[in-house]
Design an enzyme around this catalytic site. Structure first.
Site, PDB file in Angstrom:
ATOM      1  N   HIS A   1     -24.341 -42.651 -49.993  1.00 39.23           N
ATOM      2  CA  HIS A   1     -25.397 -41.882 -49.324  1.00 39.23           C
ATOM      3  C   HIS A   1     -25.597 -40.554 -50.055  1.00 39.23           C
ATOM      4  O   HIS A   1     -24.638 -39.953 -50.550  1.00 39.23           O
ATOM      5  CB  HIS A   1     -25.048 -41.639 -47.850  1.00 39.23           C
TER       6      HIS A   1
ATOM      7  N   GLU B   1     -33.345 -44.275 -51.056  1.00 39.18           N
ATOM      8  CA  GLU B   1     -33.545 -43.055 -50.278  1.00 39.18           C
ATOM      9  C   GLU B   1     -33.734 -41.865 -51.215  1.00 39.18           C
ATOM     10  O   GLU B   1     -32.745 -41.258 -51.653  1.00 39.18           O
ATOM     11  CB  GLU B   1     -32.324 -42.790 -49.395  1.00 39.18           C
TER      12      GLU B   1
END
Ligand code: PGA
Length: 232
Positions: A88, A157
């Site tokens: 992430h 992302e």
């Protein structure tokens, strides 16, 4: 195939509010015969329920040992947790996790048969250099990552879109997703300021198999409304 909806709580929610959230979300999904994912903070890890897979936002690549502040396989197994988020952008850029550490996590949890949500995405200064620079950046993040792993879910992302309220444009998502799909046929999620106002548009884009949602998932009613909106 219906879209994958995954909620990343980040450093939000407690054990008790996660329990409440799960109850509401599970009955919402039950009514719609759908499935979802949540990634609560480690303190709120709990067993998966009928319609929701509960994953961990982070884990150390070891069964157990002297890794102060980390959780490992032994702790995850207590909750029957078999899903992990790796790479992430906040782990990469805020916690400064290196490519090497990320690769080690990937290899370890793959060898343990975990379902892995693997996130990639470029910072703004790379985006400004154009599409080739973005793909080179992503290729580096994919280096040594087995993109054929059967329990892999990829999330694109862009860093500049996370938590900023400013999602990537439909054209950007469509273009980058098509390029990532050429590298791997695994499910591909988009993440970065996904919300009720833009979910319909995002859900329609080719090669978007689902969404990984932070901010707009923290309120269970909002998240459920988003899922309804996507299907409407
Ligand atoms: P956001 O976060 O929805 O708040 O932009 C997405 C993510 O970090 O996965």
């Amino acid at each position: 195939m219906s879209l994958i909806f995954a909620a990343n709580f980040k450093t939000n929610h407690t054990r008790s509010s996660t329990t409440e959230y799960l109850k509401k979300f599970d009955s919402f999904l039950e009514e719609r015969s759908e499935k979802g994912y949540i990634f609560p903070p480690a303190t709120a890890l709990t067993e998966s329920v009928s319609n929701i897979t509960v994953g961990t936002q982070n884990a150390y690549p070891a069964r157990n040992g002297s890794f102060t502040g980390e959780i490992g396989l032994e702790q995850l197994e207590e909750f029957g947790c078999k899903t992990v988020l790796i790479g992430h952008s906040e782990r990469r850029h805020v916690m400064e996790e290196s490519l090497k550490q990320i690769k080690e996590k990937y290899a370890f949890y793959k060898s343990e048969g975990y379902e892995i949500f693997f996130c990639v995405g470029e910072p703004l200064e790379v985006k400004e250099q154009g599409t080739q620079a973005v793909m080179d950046y992503i290729a580096e993040q994919f280096d040594d990552i087995d993109l054929t792993y059967d329990k892999l879910v990829i999330a694109y992302e862009p860093v500049w879109a996370i938590g900023t309220g400013k999602s990537a444009t439909t054209e950007d998502i469509s273009d980058i997703h098509a390029r990532i799909k050429k590298l791997s046929d695994k499910p591909l999620l988009y993440g970065g300021s996904v919300k009720t106002a833009n979910i319909k548009e995002i859900a329609k884009i080719d090669n978007v198999d689902g969404v990984l949602v932070g901010t707009a998932s923290w309120n269970v009613d909002d998240f459920c409304a988003m899922i309804e909106e996507a299907a409407s």
